[in-house]
Design a protein around this motif. Structure first.
Motif, PDB file in Angstrom:
ATOM      1  N   THR A  68      12.916 -28.742 -28.225  1.00 45.13           N
ATOM      2  CA  THR A  68      14.151 -28.621 -28.993  1.00 45.13           C
ATOM      3  C   THR A  68      15.102 -29.775 -28.672  1.00 45.13           C
ATOM      4  O   THR A  68      16.144 -29.898 -29.300  1.00 45.13           O
ATOM      5  N   LEU A  69      14.739 -30.616 -27.694  1.00 45.51           N
ATOM      6  CA  LEU A  69      15.573 -31.747 -27.306  1.00 45.51           C
ATOM      7  C   LEU A  69      14.970 -33.051 -27.807  1.00 45.51           C
ATOM      8  O   LEU A  69      13.752 -33.180 -27.933  1.00 45.51           O
ATOM      9  N   THR A  70      15.828 -34.031 -28.051  1.00 43.78           N
ATOM     10  CA  THR A  70      15.336 -35.350 -28.429  1.00 43.78           C
ATOM     11  C   THR A  70      14.968 -36.126 -27.174  1.00 43.78           C
ATOM     12  O   THR A  70      15.307 -35.747 -26.056  1.00 43.78           O
ATOM     13  N   ARG A  71      14.266 -37.232 -27.366  1.00 46.89           N
ATOM     14  CA  ARG A  71      13.880 -38.074 -26.241  1.00 46.89           C
ATOM     15  C   ARG A  71      15.110 -38.609 -25.513  1.00 46.89           C
ATOM     16  O   ARG A  71      15.155 -38.668 -24.292  1.00 46.89           O
ATOM     17  N   ALA A  72      16.140 -38.985 -26.263  1.00 46.39           N
ATOM     18  CA  ALA A  72      17.373 -39.504 -25.658  1.00 46.39           C
ATOM     19  C   ALA A  72      18.070 -38.440 -24.814  1.00 46.39           C
ATOM     20  O   ALA A  72      18.594 -38.747 -23.736  1.00 46.39           O
ATOM     21  N   GLU A  73      18.067 -37.180 -25.264  1.00 45.40           N
ATOM     22  CA  GLU A  73      18.688 -36.103 -24.501  1.00 45.40           C
ATOM     23  C   GLU A  73      17.941 -35.842 -23.193  1.00 45.40           C
ATOM     24  O   GLU A  73      18.548 -35.615 -22.150  1.00 45.40           O
ATOM     25  N   VAL A  74      16.623 -35.891 -23.239  1.00 48.53           N
ATOM     26  CA  VAL A  74      15.825 -35.679 -22.031  1.00 48.53           C
ATOM     27  C   VAL A  74      16.059 -36.812 -21.038  1.00 48.53           C
ATOM     28  O   VAL A  74      16.224 -36.587 -19.837  1.00 48.53           O
ATOM     29  N   LYS A  75      16.098 -38.050 -21.536  1.00 46.76           N
ATOM     30  CA  LYS A  75      16.344 -39.193 -20.644  1.00 46.76           C
ATOM     31  C   LYS A  75      17.736 -39.122 -20.033  1.00 46.76           C
ATOM     32  O   LYS A  75      17.917 -39.426 -18.851  1.00 46.76           O
ATOM     33  N   ALA A  76      18.729 -38.693 -20.810  1.00 44.41           N
ATOM     34  CA  ALA A  76      20.094 -38.576 -20.289  1.00 44.41           C
ATOM     35  C   ALA A  76      20.170 -37.489 -19.219  1.00 44.41           C
ATOM     36  O   ALA A  76      20.837 -37.665 -18.190  1.00 44.41           O
ATOM     37  N   ALA A  77      19.497 -36.377 -19.427  1.00 44.46           N
ATOM     38  CA  ALA A  77      19.489 -35.303 -18.430  1.00 44.46           C
ATOM     39  C   ALA A  77      18.800 -35.762 -17.149  1.00 44.46           C
ATOM     40  O   ALA A  77      19.238 -35.451 -16.037  1.00 44.46           O
ATOM     41  N   PHE A  78      17.723 -36.537 -17.296  1.00 47.58           N
ATOM     42  CA  PHE A  78      17.028 -37.067 -16.117  1.00 47.58           C
ATOM     43  C   PHE A  78      17.924 -38.031 -15.353  1.00 47.58           C
ATOM     44  O   PHE A  78      18.026 -37.960 -14.129  1.00 47.58           O
ATOM     45  N   MET A  79      18.580 -38.926 -16.062  1.00 49.44           N
ATOM     46  CA  MET A  79      19.445 -39.903 -15.395  1.00 49.44           C
ATOM     47  C   MET A  79      20.615 -39.218 -14.688  1.00 49.44           C
ATOM     48  O   MET A  79      21.034 -39.640 -13.624  1.00 49.44           O
ATOM     49  N   ALA A  80      21.122 -38.125 -15.267  1.00 49.56           N
ATOM     50  CA  ALA A  80      22.243 -37.410 -14.664  1.00 49.56           C
ATOM     51  C   ALA A  80      21.826 -36.684 -13.389  1.00 49.56           C
ATOM     52  O   ALA A  80      22.616 -36.573 -12.451  1.00 49.56           O
ATOM     53  N   SER A  81      20.594 -36.218 -13.343  1.00 45.28           N
ATOM     54  CA  SER A  81      20.153 -35.447 -12.178  1.00 45.28           C
ATOM     55  C   SER A  81      19.309 -36.252 -11.198  1.00 45.28           C
ATOM     56  O   SER A  81      18.843 -35.715 -10.201  1.00 45.28           O
ATOM     57  N   ARG A  82      19.120 -37.539 -11.457  1.00 44.84           N
ATOM     58  CA  ARG A  82      18.234 -38.361 -10.630  1.00 44.84           C
ATOM     59  C   ARG A  82      18.708 -38.456  -9.187  1.00 44.84           C
ATOM     60  O   ARG A  82      17.914 -38.315  -8.256  1.00 44.84           O
ATOM     61  N   ASP A  83      19.995 -38.658  -8.957  1.00 43.76           N
ATOM     62  CA  ASP A  83      20.504 -38.775  -7.590  1.00 43.76           C
ATOM     63  C   ASP A  83      20.373 -37.459  -6.843  1.00 43.76           C
ATOM     64  O   ASP A  83      20.030 -37.441  -5.657  1.00 43.76           O
TER      65      ASP A  83
END
Length: 119
Positions: A68-83
């Motif tokens: 239900t998410l776009t590729r950009a949304e998944v990448k943004a969520a990953f970048m936000a939680s990476r640290d």
């Protein structure tokens, strides 16, 4: 010498007996099914006749999956939680990260004593 052997045997048996003293974790809540036995049997029979072998090496569980998410949304969520993920998987298992993050306060200030009413 026999006293030492008897004492060693007594200590070992006490230690072994205490290892089994805990109560097993058992769920005491009764199970309540949403389906009847006949419905479950019918669903199982339908699955068997469908021809899908879920135990086969080539079975793909994600055949019908649609995100239900776009590729950009998944990448943004990953970048936000990476640290956070990096800190939690670090050498100290994230204890430093968890100790220094800001936790929301769900309670008021704690006082050593209650104020005297009426003075």
């Amino acid at each position: 010498m026999n006293r030492k052997i008897a004492l060693t045997f007594a200590i070992a048996s006490v230690a072994a007996a205490s290892a089994f003293a805990e109560t097993p974790m058992v769920d005491t809540h009764p199970f309540k099914s949403a389906m009847t036995r006949e419905q479950v049997q019918a669903e199982l029979q339908q699955h068997r006749t469908s021809g899908v072998d879920t135990f086969a090496d080539g079975y793909n569980q994600l055949t019908g999956f649609r995100s239900t998410l776009t590729r950009a949304e998944v990448k943004a969520a990953f970048m936000a939680s990476r640290d956070e993920v990096s800190a939690l998987n670090g050498e100290d298992s994230g204890s430093r990260f968890l100790a220094h993050r800001d936790m929301p306060r769900t309670y008021g200030p704690q006082l050593a004593s209650l104020p005297i009413v009426g003075e």
